[in-house]
Write a protein that holds these residues in place. Sequence first.
Motif, PDB file in Angstrom:
ATOM      1  N   SER A 193       0.854  -1.185   0.000  1.00  0.00           N
ATOM      2  CA  SER A 193       0.000   0.000   0.000  1.00  0.00           C
ATOM      3  C   SER A 193       0.891   1.236   0.000  1.00  0.00           C
ATOM      4  O   SER A 193       2.056   1.168   0.398  1.00  0.00           O
ATOM      5  CB  SER A 193      -0.932   0.019   1.213  1.00  0.00           C
ATOM      6  N   ASP A 204      -4.584   0.357  -3.553  1.00  0.00           N
ATOM      7  CA  ASP A 204      -5.358   1.044  -2.518  1.00  0.00           C
ATOM      8  C   ASP A 204      -5.850  -0.003  -1.537  1.00  0.00           C
ATOM      9  O   ASP A 204      -6.445  -1.015  -1.945  1.00  0.00           O
ATOM     10  CB  ASP A 204      -6.528   1.790  -3.161  1.00  0.00           C
ATOM     11  N   GLY A 205      -5.616   0.231  -0.262  1.00  0.00           N
ATOM     12  CA  GLY A 205      -5.991  -0.730   0.775  1.00  0.00           C
ATOM     13  C   GLY A 205      -7.480  -0.999   0.853  1.00  0.00           C
ATOM     14  O   GLY A 205      -7.894  -2.100   1.201  1.00  0.00           O
ATOM     15  N   GLN A 206      -8.300  -0.027   0.524  1.00  0.00           N
ATOM     16  CA  GLN A 206      -9.758  -0.178   0.604  1.00  0.00           C
ATOM     17  C   GLN A 206     -10.338  -0.873  -0.624  1.00  0.00           C
ATOM     18  O   GLN A 206     -11.077  -1.837  -0.507  1.00  0.00           O
ATOM     19  CB  GLN A 206     -10.407   1.205   0.734  1.00  0.00           C
ATOM     20  N   SER A 207      -9.991  -0.369  -1.812  1.00  0.00           N
ATOM     21  CA  SER A 207     -10.627  -0.840  -3.046  1.00  0.00           C
ATOM     22  C   SER A 207      -9.842  -1.910  -3.783  1.00  0.00           C
ATOM     23  O   SER A 207     -10.400  -2.596  -4.644  1.00  0.00           O
ATOM     24  CB  SER A 207     -10.842   0.343  -3.991  1.00  0.00           C
TER      25      SER A 207
END
Length: 145
Positions: free
Chosen positions: A81, A105-108
């Motif tokens: 990330s 991206d850590g979320q998506s």
Amino acid sequence: MQTIREVMTTDVKTVAPAETVQRAAQMMKELNVGAIPVCEGDQLLGMVTDRDIAVRSVAAGQAPGQATVGEIMSKDVRTCSSEQTVADVLSQMGDAQIRRVPVVDGQSGKLVGIVSLGDLATKASAPAEQALDRISSPSAPGHAG
């Protein structure tokens, strides 16, 4: 601590899994790189390297104009990330004997960049020599790096 965001390359060219192996090789030549992330849209599916092309396609007798990137790409790709520290990613690169890591991206899970050993050697304040020594040492037979 310096983060990957500060040293990564953000304008990353990608290849789709349906593209031919020949097109991937042409892109590598045009971009002067040895690996290209394989994406569907901005979702990372894998990486294709010059070694993948040589070993998994050409040596296997596939026609580069007909075989697809999706057939030969490496699917189990180590990622990082943009918030990770340079030291952490350098350590991971050394442990896995790899020279480049896609940044997601850590979320998506979307591809947001790539960081190479060259990026770390030229832009990072942390020394890259230790990782280079570990990456450059011989690996076990059959290990793709």
